[in-house]
Motif scaffolding. Structure first.
Motif, PDB file in Angstrom:
ATOM      1  N   MET A  97      21.540  22.059  14.670  1.00 24.41           N
ATOM      2  CA  MET A  97      22.825  21.326  14.611  1.00 24.41           C
ATOM      3  C   MET A  97      23.353  21.435  15.968  1.00 24.41           C
ATOM      4  SD  MET A  97      26.189  21.107  12.373  1.00 24.41           S
ATOM      5  CE  MET A  97      27.476  19.916  12.654  1.00 24.41           C
ATOM      6  N   THR A 174      15.452  14.005  11.277  1.00 27.57           N
ATOM      7  CA  THR A 174      16.779  14.259  11.613  1.00 27.57           C
ATOM      8  C   THR A 174      17.798  13.291  10.804  1.00 27.57           C
ATOM      9  OG1 THR A 174      16.244  14.777  13.766  1.00 27.57           O
ATOM     10  CG2 THR A 174      18.368  13.912  13.667  1.00 27.57           C
ATOM     11  N   ASP A 177      23.580  12.709  10.061  1.00 28.51           N
ATOM     12  CA  ASP A 177      24.691  13.480  10.577  1.00 28.51           C
ATOM     13  C   ASP A 177      24.167  14.181  11.637  1.00 28.51           C
ATOM     14  OD1 ASP A 177      22.930  15.405   9.473  1.00 28.51           O
ATOM     15  OD2 ASP A 177      24.653  16.309   8.407  1.00 28.51           O
ATOM     16  N   SER A 178      22.894  13.914  12.202  1.00 25.46           N
ATOM     17  CA  SER A 178      22.237  14.295  13.431  1.00 25.46           C
ATOM     18  C   SER A 178      21.777  16.041  13.236  1.00 25.46           C
ATOM     19  CB  SER A 178      23.051  14.492  14.852  1.00 25.46           C
ATOM     20  OG  SER A 178      23.581  13.184  15.109  1.00 25.46           O
ATOM     21  N   VAL A 179      21.861  16.216  12.065  1.00 27.13           N
ATOM     22  CA  VAL A 179      21.028  17.746  11.826  1.00 27.13           C
ATOM     23  C   VAL A 179      19.610  17.429  11.521  1.00 27.13           C
ATOM     24  CG1 VAL A 179      21.104  19.676  10.201  1.00 27.13           C
ATOM     25  CG2 VAL A 179      23.205  18.499  10.576  1.00 27.13           C
ATOM     26  N   GLU A 400      28.300  25.074   8.154  1.00 27.03           N
ATOM     27  CA  GLU A 400      27.682  24.143   8.499  1.00 27.03           C
ATOM     28  C   GLU A 400      26.490  24.606   9.340  1.00 27.03           C
ATOM     29  OE1 GLU A 400      27.654  20.953   8.928  1.00 27.03           O
ATOM     30  OE2 GLU A 400      29.741  20.253   7.576  1.00 27.03           O
ATOM     31  N   PRO A 401      25.217  24.032   9.710  1.00 33.68           N
ATOM     32  CA  PRO A 401      25.137  22.846   8.938  1.00 33.68           C
ATOM     33  C   PRO A 401      24.759  22.812   7.369  1.00 33.68           C
ATOM     34  CG  PRO A 401      23.085  23.583  10.251  1.00 33.68           C
ATOM     35  CD  PRO A 401      24.078  24.516  10.566  1.00 33.68           C
TER      36      PRO A 401
END
Length: 412
Positions: A97, A174, A177-179, A400-401
Motif C-alpha cells: 500500500m 491491484t 483501493d490501490s492495494v 491497513e492495508p
C-alpha cells in the motif's frame, strides 16, 4: 498438534483472482456491497455477503442468506472459478500500500492453541456477529474470511518467507483501493516442514483482526468434535484460516471518535470542562496527534490540540495507558457521560484511513457535535495487553492495508 500447518487451499483458477477478490465482509455497508457486485458475477462478496443476491428487505441473518452463500460457493467451484490445490501448501502473501509492504503467510492455525491462550486475543466479541460467522462457516463447510494474526518478528521466518516470494507470483492484482495483493504457492515439503517447525518455536501468536472469525472457528470445531466419534485432532476443523505477519511490518492507523451531543452543555461550557482536564490550544489546521497523550478535537468548525499531563498517564497498566482509554477515562466518561463505548449510540468510530476530513464532515453535517483524533495504538501495546490477558476498549485498532477475501479459503 502444530501451531500452524499447511493445507490444500481453495483459490481462484489461473487468471481469475481479479474477478474473485473482494474486501473483507465487514468493512462496507449493505448498499456498498450491492454496488460493489454490480457487473461482477464472480466477486467473493456473493459468498461473504450473499444478501447482495436477495431482496434488500431480507434479514442478513436469515437461513436463506447462508443457503445462498453455499449455493454461490458451489457454483463458483462447478464453473471452475475456484479450484482446490491437490496437496498441502502454505501461501506467501505480500500486501503493498503505497510505500508500505508486509510479507506473511496464509496458514491453518490451531484451534487448540487459540482455546488454550497461545494464540492470544485482545477484544471481546459481540454474540450476534459471532453467531453469524458460525452459521456462515457451517453452511459452507469452509472458512472463507482469514483471521489476521501477528507473530513476534523472527529473522529465520522472515528470511524463509522472503526466499519463497521470489519469482513470479501465482496472484498479482491491484484492488480498487490501490492495494496490491501478491501470493506465492509454497508446496515444497522441505520448506513446509521448516516453516512449521519455526512457528512451533514461537511463544505465541496474536489476533490482530478477526476476533469473531476465530471465536466462531473455535465453536464450529467444538461442535464437529462432539459429533465425530472418530475424532483425532487432525481434522481440518481443528484449524482456522489465517494470514500471519511479523509484528514489525504491521501498520495500525488511528481509530477516531465522534460524539452526537455535548451532554447538555453549550460549546463554551464544554470547552471549559475540557480545559479543566487538558492543556488546550487552538489550531489553525487539523490536528493529527504524534504521541501518546495528545489528541485533536474538532468543535464548532475549529480544531484544538489537547495534551494530557504525563502524570495522568498510567505507566504500568497496559490498557489504561492506551490513548483510547485515556480519552475515555479523562473525557468521554466524566465530561460527556459515555460510560460504555460498546453500547452507547451517542458515539461512533471513524477509521483513520478516511482521514481527518471525514471527522470535519460528520460534525459539520450537524448530526454530530464533536470529534476526536487519536494517536494510533502500537503493535507493542496490543501485544502487551494480550500478554497480560486483558481486553482493549472497542475500536482500538484499525489495520491497513486490509486482507482480501477469496484468494485462499480453507475447506473443512
Amino acid at each position: 498438534m502444530s501451531l500452524i500447518r499447511a493445507f490444500p487451499g481453495l483459490r481462484p483458477a489461473t487468471g481469475r483472482a481479479e474477478e474473485v477478490a473482494a474486501p473483507p465482509y465487514d468493512v462496507m455497508s449493505d448498499l456498498e456491497a450491492r454496488e460493489m457486485v454490480e457487473g461482477r458475477p464472480w466477486s467473493f462478496l456473493h459468498i461473504s455477503r450473499p444478501e447482495v443476491d436477495l431482496p434488500v428487505s431480507v434479514d442478513p441473518y436469515s437461513p436463506e442468506v447462508y443457503s445462498k452463500a453455499a449455493e454461490n460457493l458451489a457454483a463458483m467451484r462447478s464453473e471452475g472459478v475456484l479450484i482446490q490445490d491437490s496437496s498441502d501448501c502454505y501461501y506467501v502473501y505480500r500486501l503493498t500500500m503505497g510505500a508500505h509492504t508486509q510479507l506473511g503467510v496464509v496458514a491453518a492455525a490451531s484451534v487448540d492453541a487459540y482455546d488454550n491462550g497461545r494464540i492470544k486475543r485482545h477484544e471481546l466479541t459481540r454474540p450476534a456477529k459471532e453467531q453469524d460467522r458460525v452459521k456462515q462457516i457451517s453452511a459452507l463447510n469452509t472458512q472463507t474470511g482469514p483471521v489476521f494474526l501477528v507473530y513476534p518478528s523472527d529473522d529465520r521466518i522472515d528470511d524463509l518467507l522472503s526466499s519463497a516470494a521470489e519469482g513470479d507470483p501465482a496472484v498479482d492484482i491491484t484492488a480498487a483501493d490501490s492495494v496490491r495483493h501478491q501470493i506465492w504457492v509454497l508446496s515444497d515439503k522441505t520448506r513446509i516442514t521448516a516453516l512449521t517447525l519455526l512457528f512451533d518455536e514461537l511463544p505465541a501468536l496474536y489476533v490482530a483482526d478477526g476476533h469473531h472469525r476465530s471465536a466462531a472457528a473455535s465453536r464450529v470445531a467444538a461442535e464437529c468434535k462432539s459429533a465425530n466419534p472418530q475424532h483425532t485432532g487432525e481434522e481440518p476443523y481443528n484449524y482456522f484460516l489465517s494470514v500471519i505477519f511479523p509484528h514489525k511490518q504491521t501498520r495500525i492507523l488511528d481509530y477516531n471518535r465522534i460524539v452526537r451531543d455535548l451532554n447538555g452543555m453549550s460549546a463554551p461550557q464544554f470547552l471549559q470542562a475540557v480545559r479543566d482536564r487538558f492543556q488546550v490550544e487552538a489550531a489553525d489546521q487539523p490536528v493529527k496527534p504524534e504521541q501518546t497523550g495528545h489528541f485533536g478535537m474538532y468543535l464548532d468548525g475549529a480544531w484544538y490540540q489537547l495534551v494530557l499531563a504525563d502524570a495522568r498517564i498510567p505507566s504500568l497498566d497496559p490498557v489504561a495507558s492506551l490513548d483510547v482509554s485515556l480519552l475515555a477515562n479523562e473525557l468521554l466518561d466524566p465530561v460527556l457521560g459515555i460510560t460504555d463505548q460498546r453500547t452507547d449510540s451517542r458515539i461512533d468510530f471513524v477509521g483513520g484511513i478516511r482521514g481527518l476530513k471525514a471527522l470535519e464532515q460528520r460534525v459539520d453535517s450537524g448530526e454530530w457535535a464533536v470529534a476526536f483524533a487519536l494517536y494510533p495504538t502500537t503493535m507493542n501495546a496490543l501485544m502487551a495487553v494480550a500478554d497480560a490477558g486483558q481486553i482493549m476498549p472497542p475500536k482500538s485498532t484499525w489495520f491497513e492495508p486490509k486482507l482480501a477475501d477469496g484468494l485462499v479459503s480453507h475447506l473443512l
